[in-house]
Design a protein around this motif. Sequence first.
Motif, PDB file in Angstrom:
ATOM      1  N   VAL A  31       0.827  -1.205   0.000  1.00  0.00           N
ATOM      2  CA  VAL A  31       0.000   0.000   0.000  1.00  0.00           C
ATOM      3  C   VAL A  31       0.862   1.257   0.000  1.00  0.00           C
ATOM      4  N   LYS A  32       1.954   1.269   0.746  1.00  0.00           N
ATOM      5  CA  LYS A  32       2.823   2.443   0.792  1.00  0.00           C
ATOM      6  C   LYS A  32       3.330   2.809  -0.593  1.00  0.00           C
ATOM      7  N   LYS A  33       3.678   1.796  -1.376  1.00  0.00           N
ATOM      8  CA  LYS A  33       4.177   2.070  -2.724  1.00  0.00           C
ATOM      9  C   LYS A  33       3.094   2.667  -3.613  1.00  0.00           C
ATOM     10  N   PHE A  34       1.884   2.160  -3.485  1.00  0.00           N
ATOM     11  CA  PHE A  34       0.816   2.617  -4.363  1.00  0.00           C
ATOM     12  C   PHE A  34       0.281   3.989  -3.950  1.00  0.00           C
ATOM     13  N   LEU A  35       0.162   4.229  -2.663  1.00  0.00           N
ATOM     14  CA  LEU A  35      -0.324   5.534  -2.218  1.00  0.00           C
ATOM     15  C   LEU A  35       0.649   6.637  -2.591  1.00  0.00           C
ATOM     16  N   SER A  36       1.934   6.358  -2.558  1.00  0.00           N
ATOM     17  CA  SER A  36       2.921   7.366  -2.944  1.00  0.00           C
ATOM     18  C   SER A  36       2.900   7.635  -4.448  1.00  0.00           C
ATOM     19  N   SER A  37       2.239   6.772  -5.190  1.00  0.00           N
ATOM     20  CA  SER A  37       2.111   6.951  -6.645  1.00  0.00           C
ATOM     21  C   SER A  37       0.733   7.459  -7.031  1.00  0.00           C
ATOM     22  N   ASP A  38       0.013   8.059  -6.062  1.00  0.00           N
ATOM     23  CA  ASP A  38      -1.272   8.711  -6.301  1.00  0.00           C
ATOM     24  C   ASP A  38      -2.355   7.717  -6.729  1.00  0.00           C
TER      25      ASP A  38
ATOM     26  N   ASP B  80       7.665  -0.833  -9.191  1.00  0.00           N
ATOM     27  CA  ASP B  80       7.328   0.586  -9.082  1.00  0.00           C
ATOM     28  C   ASP B  80       6.031   0.833  -9.860  1.00  0.00           C
ATOM     29  N   PRO B  81       4.956   1.246  -9.191  1.00  0.00           N
ATOM     30  CA  PRO B  81       3.656   1.405  -9.856  1.00  0.00           C
ATOM     31  C   PRO B  81       3.670   2.391 -11.029  1.00  0.00           C
ATOM     32  N   MET B  82       4.374   3.520 -10.879  1.00  0.00           N
ATOM     33  CA  MET B  82       4.374   4.521 -11.940  1.00  0.00           C
ATOM     34  C   MET B  82       5.136   4.033 -13.166  1.00  0.00           C
ATOM     35  N   ARG B  83       6.256   3.372 -12.953  1.00  0.00           N
ATOM     36  CA  ARG B  83       6.984   2.821 -14.098  1.00  0.00           C
ATOM     37  C   ARG B  83       6.152   1.737 -14.790  1.00  0.00           C
ATOM     38  N   TYR B  84       5.445   0.961 -13.986  1.00  0.00           N
ATOM     39  CA  TYR B  84       4.592  -0.089 -14.549  1.00  0.00           C
ATOM     40  C   TYR B  84       3.505   0.526 -15.438  1.00  0.00           C
TER      41      TYR B  84
END
Length: 402
Positions: A124-131, A197-201
């Motif tokens: 969740v921390k990774k996804f929340l930081s990616s908006d 990394d969600p944004m790179r994905y």
Amino acid sequence: MINPASTLSDPKNRLFYCSLVIVSSLICGAYFIGGASIAQEYKEKLTRWKMIYNTQNTTLHTCKNRCQPSGSEALPKGIVVKTSDLEALPLWGSSVKNENSKPSKSLLAIAVGIKQKEIVDKIVKKFLSSDFVVMLFHYDGAVDKWRDLPWSDHAIHVSVMNQTKWWFAKRFLHPDIVSEYKYIFLWDEDLGVENFDPMRYLSIIQEEGLEISQPALDPDKSEVYHSITARVKNSKVHRRFYKYKGSGRCDDHSSAPPCAGWVEMMAPVFSRTAWQCVWYMIQNDLVHAWGLDVQLGYCAQGDRTQNVGVVDSEYIVHLGLPTLGVSDGYKASIMASWVTNSPDPSQKGDSKALAPSASNKVNDRSKVRMQSFIDMQIFKERWSNAVKEEKCWVDPYQLTTN
């Protein structure tokens, strides 16, 4: 006997007959003139009625083509709101949306239990930081035990005991509800995201045009994976895998699962348009959704061999932890059962090495697995019957074989 000639010779009689002829002529003239006038008036009225009818009919036809949602016909079109989102709104303050705020691009939805709290926290921390908007489906009801995490109040919590993420998704992720989000991540809870990394994905799947995708699985660390979802090193994306020996061979001409057009149900990612299709395919009364993955390619918005793929450069680890139906059990007992019963011979693992010891305590996992297989058979039968009964649908893959 009266002689007509003598009658007409009488001046009085001639005057009478002349008057009679004149009066008759006047009456006839009046009749014809009046009839013409009435006919003209009737014609004008008929024309006006026809114009009114055509106007009303045109208006009616136009209104019928407004395509208002069923049930909203009694409302003026401008007041109808067709979609919604999962944004939390304040109880007071401005009721108008902040024009400077931009809606979150994507949604992460996970079915979670308190035993995997530490793992889910990292995800969740990774996804929340990616908006991202994050939605947690609590299948064990332990919502309050998550309140100590800093991000808990920023996530959406839904709690129903002993249900799967697909059961939750069918009821809480209707396409009209999640239409604001470009991508829907519908993930399991037992995933390691150290190399993700969600944004790179998101950038990769948009660049590659993938409507349905998943991150690859690290084959060295993942407990269970299918051949097509194993990470290919030094690759960004792959859409198929190759197998030249044994049964079920896969080559460049293969266009169906498990060779191509397939992702696992563990960590799928759907575009908005793909999810609109997938949601309808989820059966309301089948909680495990086994068998759905094989048919996901029909929702790929085109060629499943091109629009479905696995991202290698952003990969995850499947930890294979026990979830539903397990109490005080160990991972080994669950993995032994999975590998032993797996229909895919390419599965990693050795059933003897993973054999459970006598001390393992597993409650209802075997019942859960049995129901999963039952659900899969029911889904396959429903699909087969639907294809037979549908006269207007053409299967785009009916001539395709592996």
